[in-house]
Design an enzyme around this catalytic site. Structure first.
Site, PDB file in Angstrom:
ATOM      1  N   LYS A 298      10.763  16.030 -50.139  1.00 26.15           N
ATOM      2  CA  LYS A 298      10.150  16.499 -48.912  1.00 26.15           C
ATOM      3  C   LYS A 298       9.840  18.098 -49.178  1.00 26.15           C
ATOM      4  O   LYS A 298      10.573  18.720 -49.326  1.00 26.15           O
ATOM      5  CB  LYS A 298      10.846  16.415 -47.510  1.00 26.15           C
TER       6      LYS A 298
ATOM      7  N   ARG B 154      10.614   6.263 -31.836  1.00 30.66           N
ATOM      8  CA  ARG B 154       9.622   6.830 -30.798  1.00 30.66           C
ATOM      9  C   ARG B 154       8.660   5.670 -30.394  1.00 30.66           C
ATOM     10  O   ARG B 154       8.246   5.239 -29.306  1.00 30.66           O
ATOM     11  CB  ARG B 154       8.882   8.050 -31.578  1.00 30.66           C
TER      12      ARG B 154
END
Length: 164
Positions: A42, A96
């Site tokens: 990342k 979420r």
């Protein structure tokens, strides 16, 4: 049940969604290890040491959470190896929306294959924080928007300093 849970993530930066998961987990476990990933796959806005400091300031200075119940570390290993190191059989993951579930389900399955003793617990943040993502927070602050509904004061300062 284990008294220690591992909450791995990039926390680049920490948001109120992450904080909801941490607060909820403190009701379930005697210790929560917030494990800040330093994986190479990342691109991070903040390096791992900056992210650890941001998390510490958010949890302990801004929110005054119990330092005795939360440990903040960095890691580059498999999460299952981290569990072994800290004698935990619980990995915490935040959800979420439904869109998170497929990836998280696969990740939990892979962790289970790596170590059959490890359980992944999914915790949802409160409704008002379910839309928050670190990516959106970074984008909003970069464009000069107001992010005080998404993260703590010290995190906002760190973000603004990074983009100045």
């Amino acid at each position: 049940m284990s008294n220690v849970a591992i909450y791995p993530g990039t926390f680049d930066p920490i948001t109120f969604g992450h904080i909801d998961v941490i607060k909820k987990s403190l009701k379930l476990f005697s210790k929560v290890i917030v494990a800040v990933s330093d994986g190479e796959n990342k691109k991070y806005l903040f390096d791992v040491n900056e992210r650890i400091e941001i998390v510490k300031k958010a949890l302990f200075s801004d929110l005054k959470l119990n330092k005795k119940k939360i440990m903040i570390i960095s890691f580059t290993s498999l999460t299952t190896d981290l569990c072994k190191k800290y004698k935990s059989n619980i990995i915490l993951r935040g959800l979420r929306a439904v869109s998170d579930f497929e990836y998280e389900f696969q990740l939990a399955g892979m962790n289970r294959k790596l170590n059959n003793d490890i359980e992944t617990l999914f915790l949802m943040s409160d409704v008002e924080n379910q839309i928050i993502s670190s990516r959106f927070v970074k984008e909003i602050v970069k464009l000069g928007g107001d992010i005080k509904k998404f993260t703590t004061k010290s995190t906002i300062r760190s973000l603004k300093e990074k983009y100045e």
